[in-house]
Design a protein around this motif. Structure first.
Motif, PDB file in Angstrom:
ATOM      1  N   THR A   1       0.742  -1.317  -0.160  1.00  0.00           N
ATOM      2  CA  THR A   1       0.085  -0.082  -0.038  1.00  0.00           C
ATOM      3  C   THR A   1       0.817   1.249   0.060  1.00  0.00           C
ATOM      4  O   THR A   1       1.986   1.251   0.760  1.00  0.00           O
ATOM      5  CB  THR A   1      -0.923  -0.005   1.471  1.00  0.00           C
ATOM      6  OG1 THR A   1      -1.678  -1.298   1.495  1.00  0.00           O
ATOM      7  CG2 THR A   1      -1.915   1.171   1.354  1.00  0.00           C
TER       8      THR A   1
ATOM      9  N   ASP B   1      -1.599   6.606   1.293  1.00  0.00           N
ATOM     10  CA  ASP B   1      -2.814   5.975   1.822  1.00  0.00           C
ATOM     11  C   ASP B   1      -2.699   5.480   3.066  1.00  0.00           C
ATOM     12  O   ASP B   1      -3.699   5.429   3.952  1.00  0.00           O
ATOM     13  CB  ASP B   1      -3.146   4.914   0.548  1.00  0.00           C
ATOM     14  CG  ASP B   1      -3.465   5.086  -0.837  1.00  0.00           C
ATOM     15  OD1 ASP B   1      -3.973   6.399  -0.917  1.00  0.00           O
ATOM     16  OD2 ASP B   1      -3.256   4.603  -1.552  1.00  0.00           O
TER      17      ASP B   1
ATOM     18  N   SER C   1      -5.374   6.399   6.195  1.00  0.00           N
ATOM     19  CA  SER C   1      -6.149   5.427   6.466  1.00  0.00           C
ATOM     20  C   SER C   1      -6.899   5.636   7.968  1.00  0.00           C
ATOM     21  O   SER C   1      -6.336   6.065   8.901  1.00  0.00           O
ATOM     22  CB  SER C   1      -5.475   4.236   6.682  1.00  0.00           C
ATOM     23  OG  SER C   1      -6.254   3.004   7.214  1.00  0.00           O
TER      24      SER C   1
END
Length: 477
Positions: free
Chosen positions: A4, A8, A12
């Motif tokens: 990831t 991001d 999160s």
């Protein structure tokens, strides 16, 4: 497990999930805390290593610049500065970095040093931010014109025409330089060259762009251009990118409307998409300003300067009015200008342009109706016979950022201007044809993309806003 992006992960809202991140080590503190960055954001994610259960040989390889893969649990961060961090369960070294030889150590480097290491400088916070901003600005350019129904045209890089009439062009040839063929007059025989004629790298796609505008209505070009100007200033490159729209049936007022709307759109778009990078660049600029004498410091921060362009209507001023203002100004009367304005017809310098924007009008300025003898042959001659329908947009801190004009659509007038300047009719026969067959009023402008990136990032040297700068005696990388 699929990795990831750091951006991001930092955004999160879900914690206590297993994640994988890959990137490069920025710092490794106390044999425990990795600051990991993968280029997706200016911010690093902290990865907490269980050093007691990690082999010593692996810990020694976690050095600045090393590429690593970390797998672990995303948890709320106990430290200040970020919401989450990764508790590392598994760490893999993807690529080692020699800590003694890696040039991009976590310390302040001079911009000159970074230019000498252009292949690695993008790993620093500053250049990562600059290149992300450049990417978003580039997308915004296409987004604006596509939304407006413009056709994107790829004009040629190799050309037989000199759009600017300046003659400072890079020659393109396949002839053997050690044994050049000569004609009967003893000159180089270009008929034996690859294209059968003298050709160069283009300085502009405008002339070809005009031909497409006279069929498709509104077009834009966005591509590399080249100028063999032996200049080593902070504002010149030998290879740079140009944005050049051309619009049929637009007069100079329409052209000014388009340029103002366009430039405000791309700046606003980039400010929305690159807020973290621009905040970082603003902080960096404020630190740099502290080392300058008070008189040389900018009156506006980076974000203030960008909002200055967004929040103000551009003031439209004739060249003649501008000359009167400058001639009567205090810095001109007290000879504070490096170039004193004495009479109408002077070619304005950056110091004059910045005075008009920053001191006199206190807003972006569009100057128009310049003297014909300081502008290009293709600009429409006014009825007074001495000025042309030219326009320049002036910004704070940088001066001219956009140059354009209503084009000369009258065949007979264009011919006379070309003759006066010694420009070959035979060479530009195809350009003249557009004035013979369905000619109409049309206008366009050019914006040097690097000049725009320079303004938006707050950098002071144009070599720092292009991945690999090409300048005199420098074609490294």
């Amino acid at each position: 497990m699929k990795h990831t992006k750091v951006k991001d992960l930092l955004n999160s809202a879900v914690t206590l999930q297993e994640v994988n991140a890959k990137g490069w080590v920025r710092t490794f503190r106390n044999n425990q805390f990795i600051a990991l960055n993968d280029g997706s954001t200016i911010n690093n994610i902290q990865c907490v290593v269980d050093f007691e259960n990690t082999p010593e040989d692996i810990l020694k390889r976690i050095t600045t610049g090393a590429a690593v893969s970390v797998t672990g649990t995303l948890v709320e961060s106990k430290g200040a500065g970020q919401k989450v961090e990764i508790q590392v369960a598994k760490l893999e070294i993807l690529g080692d970095s020699d800590p003694e030889k890696f040039p991009m150590q976590p310390k302040k480097h001079s911009l000159e040093f970074l230019r000498e290491n252009a292949h690695l400088r993008v790993r620093t916070n500053a250049f990562g931010a600059i290149m992300r901003v450049r990417s978003v600005l580039s997308f915004a350019v296409h987004s604006y014109f596509q939304q407006k129904g413009f056709v994107y045209v790829n004009t040629p890089i190799i050309t037989g025409a000199d759009a600017e009439g300046a003659g400072e062009m890079f020659q393109v040839t396949s002839l053997p330089l050690e044994n050049l063929p000569k004609n009967e007059e003893g000159n180089i025989d270009y008929k034996k060259d690859f294209f059968g004629k003298h050709t160069n790298l283009t300085v502009s796609g405008q002339l070809e762009g005009e031909t497409f505008a006279m069929a498709l209505g509104q077009i834009y070009t966005f591509g590399p251009t080249f100028r063999a100007e032996n200049s080593n200033t902070s504002r010149h490159l030998a290879e740079f990118w140009m944005i050049e729209p051309e619009v049929a049936f637009n007069d100079l007022d329409d052209n000014m409307d388009l340029a103002e709307d366009f430039i405000q759109y791309v700046i606003k778009y980039t400010m929305e998409k690159c807020s973290d990078d621009l905040k970082f660049l603003e902080s960096r600029l404020l630190e740099e300003e502290k080392s300058k004498p008070q008189a040389e410091r900018s009156e506006m921060s980076l974000l203030e300067k960008l909002n200055f362009v967004l929040d103000n209507k551009f003031k439209r001023v004739s060249y003649t009015e501008a000359i009167d203002i400058l001639r009567d100004s205090t810095p001109n009367k007290k000879k504070k200008f490096q170039y004193i304005i004495n009479e109408w017809g002077a070619d304005l310098q950056s110091e004059h342009e910045r005075y008009l924007v920053e001191k006199h009008f206190k807003c972006p300025v569009i100057l128009f109706d310049y003297p014909a003898n300081i502008k290009a042959f293709y600009m429409r001659l006014n009825e007074d016979g001495k000025t042309v329908r030219a326009m320049d947009i002036l910004f704070p801190g940088i001066g001219e950022i956009v140059g354009g004009s209503q084009r000369e659509e009258r065949y007979d007038v264009l011919i006379e201007k070309m003759k006066a300047l010694g420009i070959s009719e035979e060479e530009l026969w195809w350009y003249l044809d557009t004035r013979k067959f369905g000619s109409a009023v049309h206008s366009g402008f050019g914006l040097g993309f690097e000049r725009l990136v320079l303004f938006v990032t707050g950098m002071s040297n144009i070599r720092d806003v292009i991945p690999f700068p090409r300048t005199p005696m420098n074609a490294e990388f």
